[in-house]
Design a protein around this motif. Structure first.
Motif, PDB file in Angstrom:
ATOM      1  N   ALA A 109       0.863  -1.177   0.047  1.00  0.00           N
ATOM      2  CA  ALA A 109       0.089   0.150   0.027  1.00  0.00           C
ATOM      3  C   ALA A 109       0.849   1.195   0.047  1.00  0.00           C
ATOM      4  CB  ALA A 109      -0.946  -0.104   1.148  1.00  0.00           C
ATOM      5  N   GLN A 110       1.900   1.248   0.931  1.00  0.00           N
ATOM      6  CA  GLN A 110       2.795   2.477   0.642  1.00  0.00           C
ATOM      7  C   GLN A 110       3.416   2.493  -0.609  1.00  0.00           C
ATOM      8  OE1 GLN A 110       5.066   0.823   4.302  1.00  0.00           O
ATOM      9  NE2 GLN A 110       4.488   2.860   5.230  1.00  0.00           N
ATOM     10  N   LEU A 111       4.107   1.521  -1.087  1.00  0.00           N
ATOM     11  CA  LEU A 111       4.619   1.551  -2.387  1.00  0.00           C
ATOM     12  C   LEU A 111       3.594   2.124  -3.432  1.00  0.00           C
ATOM     13  CD1 LEU A 111       6.575  -1.884  -2.488  1.00  0.00           C
ATOM     14  CD2 LEU A 111       7.639   0.311  -2.329  1.00  0.00           C
ATOM     15  N   ASP A 112       2.419   1.793  -3.432  1.00  0.00           N
ATOM     16  CA  ASP A 112       1.438   2.177  -4.432  1.00  0.00           C
ATOM     17  C   ASP A 112       1.099   3.774  -4.296  1.00  0.00           C
ATOM     18  OD1 ASP A 112      -0.755   1.618  -6.365  1.00  0.00           O
ATOM     19  OD2 ASP A 112      -2.041   1.994  -5.010  1.00  0.00           O
ATOM     20  N   HIS A 113       1.108   4.106  -2.964  1.00  0.00           N
ATOM     21  CA  HIS A 113       1.065   5.416  -2.656  1.00  0.00           C
ATOM     22  C   HIS A 113       2.031   6.306  -3.213  1.00  0.00           C
ATOM     23  CE1 HIS A 113      -0.552   9.060  -0.335  1.00  0.00           C
ATOM     24  NE2 HIS A 113       0.773   9.056  -0.029  1.00  0.00           N
ATOM     25  N   ILE A 114       3.544   5.879  -2.835  1.00  0.00           N
ATOM     26  CA  ILE A 114       4.533   6.574  -3.419  1.00  0.00           C
ATOM     27  C   ILE A 114       4.433   6.552  -4.985  1.00  0.00           C
ATOM     28  CG2 ILE A 114       6.821   6.309  -3.723  1.00  0.00           C
ATOM     29  CD1 ILE A 114       6.953   5.214  -0.870  1.00  0.00           C
ATOM     30  N   HIS A 115       4.034   5.344  -5.652  1.00  0.00           N
ATOM     31  CA  HIS A 115       4.065   5.445  -7.083  1.00  0.00           C
ATOM     32  C   HIS A 115       2.988   6.489  -7.752  1.00  0.00           C
ATOM     33  CE1 HIS A 115       4.584   3.886 -11.089  1.00  0.00           C
ATOM     34  NE2 HIS A 115       3.298   3.585 -11.259  1.00  0.00           N
ATOM     35  N   ARG A 116       1.728   6.549  -7.002  1.00  0.00           N
ATOM     36  CA  ARG A 116       0.706   7.615  -7.438  1.00  0.00           C
ATOM     37  C   ARG A 116       1.224   8.951  -7.060  1.00  0.00           C
ATOM     38  NH1 ARG A 116      -3.021   6.659  -3.919  1.00  0.00           N
ATOM     39  NH2 ARG A 116      -2.929   4.437  -3.398  1.00  0.00           N
ATOM     40  N   LEU A 117       1.964   9.282  -6.121  1.00  0.00           N
ATOM     41  CA  LEU A 117       2.438  10.595  -5.772  1.00  0.00           C
ATOM     42  C   LEU A 117       3.466  10.904  -6.803  1.00  0.00           C
ATOM     43  CD1 LEU A 117       3.161  10.486  -2.046  1.00  0.00           C
ATOM     44  CD2 LEU A 117       1.105  11.812  -3.414  1.00  0.00           C
ATOM     45  N   ALA A 118       4.177   9.959  -7.176  1.00  0.00           N
ATOM     46  CA  ALA A 118       5.405  10.354  -8.243  1.00  0.00           C
ATOM     47  C   ALA A 118       4.754  10.442  -9.592  1.00  0.00           C
ATOM     48  CB  ALA A 118       6.412   9.261  -8.370  1.00  0.00           C
ATOM     49  N   GLN A 119       3.644   9.581 -10.203  1.00  0.00           N
ATOM     50  CA  GLN A 119       3.070   9.855 -11.304  1.00  0.00           C
ATOM     51  C   GLN A 119       2.502  11.151 -11.523  1.00  0.00           C
ATOM     52  OE1 GLN A 119       0.682   6.181 -11.601  1.00  0.00           O
ATOM     53  NE2 GLN A 119       1.740   5.763 -13.291  1.00  0.00           N
ATOM     54  N   LYS A 120       1.758  11.699 -10.461  1.00  0.00           N
ATOM     55  CA  LYS A 120       0.895  12.576 -10.594  1.00  0.00           C
ATOM     56  C   LYS A 120       1.571  13.941 -10.287  1.00  0.00           C
ATOM     57  CE  LYS A 120      -3.176  10.354  -9.758  1.00  0.00           C
ATOM     58  NZ  LYS A 120      -4.386   9.990  -8.898  1.00  0.00           N
ATOM     59  N   GLY A 121       3.085  13.885  -9.745  1.00  0.00           N
ATOM     60  CA  GLY A 121       3.840  15.060  -9.261  1.00  0.00           C
ATOM     61  C   GLY A 121       3.306  15.601  -7.989  1.00  0.00           C
ATOM     62  N   LEU A 122       2.820  14.983  -7.170  1.00  0.00           N
ATOM     63  CA  LEU A 122       2.118  15.443  -6.049  1.00  0.00           C
ATOM     64  C   LEU A 122       3.274  15.668  -4.879  1.00  0.00           C
ATOM     65  CD1 LEU A 122      -1.193  13.508  -5.890  1.00  0.00           C
ATOM     66  CD2 LEU A 122      -0.836  15.892  -6.822  1.00  0.00           C
ATOM     67  N   PRO A 123       2.667  16.680  -4.211  1.00  0.00           N
ATOM     68  CA  PRO A 123       3.707  16.872  -3.071  1.00  0.00           C
ATOM     69  C   PRO A 123       3.829  15.944  -2.010  1.00  0.00           C
ATOM     70  CG  PRO A 123       1.816  18.504  -2.771  1.00  0.00           C
ATOM     71  CD  PRO A 123       1.675  17.532  -4.180  1.00  0.00           C
ATOM     72  N   GLY A 124       4.659  15.815  -1.190  1.00  0.00           N
ATOM     73  CA  GLY A 124       4.869  14.879  -0.193  1.00  0.00           C
ATOM     74  C   GLY A 124       5.974  13.508  -0.493  1.00  0.00           C
ATOM     75  N   LEU A 125       6.537  13.717  -1.547  1.00  0.00           N
ATOM     76  CA  LEU A 125       7.377  12.584  -1.801  1.00  0.00           C
ATOM     77  C   LEU A 125       8.561  12.583  -1.045  1.00  0.00           C
ATOM     78  CD1 LEU A 125       7.367  12.104  -5.938  1.00  0.00           C
ATOM     79  CD2 LEU A 125       6.938  10.316  -4.316  1.00  0.00           C
ATOM     80  N   ASN A 126       9.023  13.826  -0.668  1.00  0.00           N
ATOM     81  CA  ASN A 126      10.142  13.871   0.052  1.00  0.00           C
ATOM     82  C   ASN A 126       9.916  13.057   1.716  1.00  0.00           C
ATOM     83  OD1 ASN A 126      11.654  15.093  -1.660  1.00  0.00           O
ATOM     84  ND2 ASN A 126      11.200  17.066  -0.815  1.00  0.00           N
ATOM     85  N   GLU A 127       8.783  12.952   2.167  1.00  0.00           N
ATOM     86  CA  GLU A 127       8.491  12.347   3.180  1.00  0.00           C
ATOM     87  C   GLU A 127       8.730  10.817   3.089  1.00  0.00           C
ATOM     88  OE1 GLU A 127       4.230  12.851   4.438  1.00  0.00           O
ATOM     89  OE2 GLU A 127       4.428  14.875   3.834  1.00  0.00           O
ATOM     90  N   TYR A 128       8.986  10.340   1.974  1.00  0.00           N
ATOM     91  CA  TYR A 128       9.141   9.020   1.621  1.00  0.00           C
ATOM     92  C   TYR A 128      10.702   8.963   0.908  1.00  0.00           C
ATOM     93  CZ  TYR A 128       4.270   8.106   2.136  1.00  0.00           C
ATOM     94  OH  TYR A 128       2.982   8.316   2.820  1.00  0.00           O
ATOM     95  N   ARG A 129      11.577   9.224   1.718  1.00  0.00           N
ATOM     96  CA  ARG A 129      12.983   9.142   1.377  1.00  0.00           C
ATOM     97  C   ARG A 129      13.665   8.291   2.471  1.00  0.00           C
ATOM     98  NH1 ARG A 129      17.861  11.803   1.248  1.00  0.00           N
ATOM     99  NH2 ARG A 129      18.829  12.001  -0.931  1.00  0.00           N
ATOM    100  N   PRO A 130      14.555   7.497   2.125  1.00  0.00           N
ATOM    101  CA  PRO A 130      15.322   6.872   3.313  1.00  0.00           C
ATOM    102  C   PRO A 130      16.071   7.793   4.273  1.00  0.00           C
ATOM    103  CG  PRO A 130      15.841   5.808   0.908  1.00  0.00           C
ATOM    104  CD  PRO A 130      14.936   6.990   0.808  1.00  0.00           C
ATOM    105  N   LYS A 131      16.234   7.351   5.501  1.00  0.00           N
ATOM    106  CA  LYS A 131      16.629   8.192   6.325  1.00  0.00           C
ATOM    107  C   LYS A 131      18.427   7.937   6.021  1.00  0.00           C
ATOM    108  CE  LYS A 131      12.809   9.414   8.471  1.00  0.00           C
ATOM    109  NZ  LYS A 131      12.243  10.152   7.462  1.00  0.00           N
ATOM    110  N   GLY A 132      19.104   8.998   6.746  1.00  0.00           N
ATOM    111  CA  GLY A 132      20.564   8.984   6.644  1.00  0.00           C
ATOM    112  C   GLY A 132      20.798   9.166   5.325  1.00  0.00           C
TER     113      GLY A 132
END
Length: 150
Positions: A109-132
């Motif tokens: 579900a998280q992967l699908d959410h990230i994929h949808r955000l990325a496809q649509k260019g929606l804000p919030g993608l930086n929340e899904y970035r590895p730490k460090g």
């Protein structure tokens, strides 16, 4: 014939725009898809399901696209990501492995959410970035291509 030329120009411009402007996670996902395709081709070759000729033809097409994507990772401070045709730097593999391990830890579900955000260019993608950071991450290549001619 003009329709073919226009379509090719549009595709090339669209690809350049993608490489220049899409967020880091989008570029990783594109690289990941091509790396997975290379893994599948290598497995098919090793398992005897495809010939060397077929492998070389298909992998050459994938590698050409992957090289273009990998070169674009310089935008994210990956130094000299491509060393030679089909040879990617330890810097690229550190970046790639960092992202891949992070993505493996997410739910479908998280992967699908990230994929949808990325496809649509929606804000919030930086929340899904590895730490460090990836600079000291392992640099093991995700695939190795060795074709014996014997």
């Amino acid at each position: 014939m003009p329709k073919v030329q226009v379509k090719t120009k549009v595709q090339a411009e669209s690809r350049r725009e993608f490489l220049r402007e899409k967020p880091e996670v989008s570029l990783f996902m594109a690289c990941c898809g091509m790396v997975q395709e290379m893994r599948c081709l290598a497995c098919a070759l090793d398992g005897g399901r495809i010939s060397r000729k077929t492998f070389l033809s298909r992998s050459d097409a994938v590698l050409g696209q992957l090289i273009e994507m990998v070169c674009a990772t310089e935008r994210f401070d990956v130094l000299l990501p491509v060393m030679d045709y089909g040879q990617f730097s330890p810097f690229f593999w550190r970046w790639f492995n960092w992202w891949e391990d992070y993505m493996k830890g997410l739910s479908p579900a998280q992967l699908d959410h990230i994929h949808r955000l990325a496809q649509k260019g929606l804000p919030g993608l930086n929340e899904y970035r590895p730490k460090g950071d990836w600079l000291r991450y392992r640099h093991t290549p995700a695939f190795t291509v060795v074709v014996s001619w014997g």
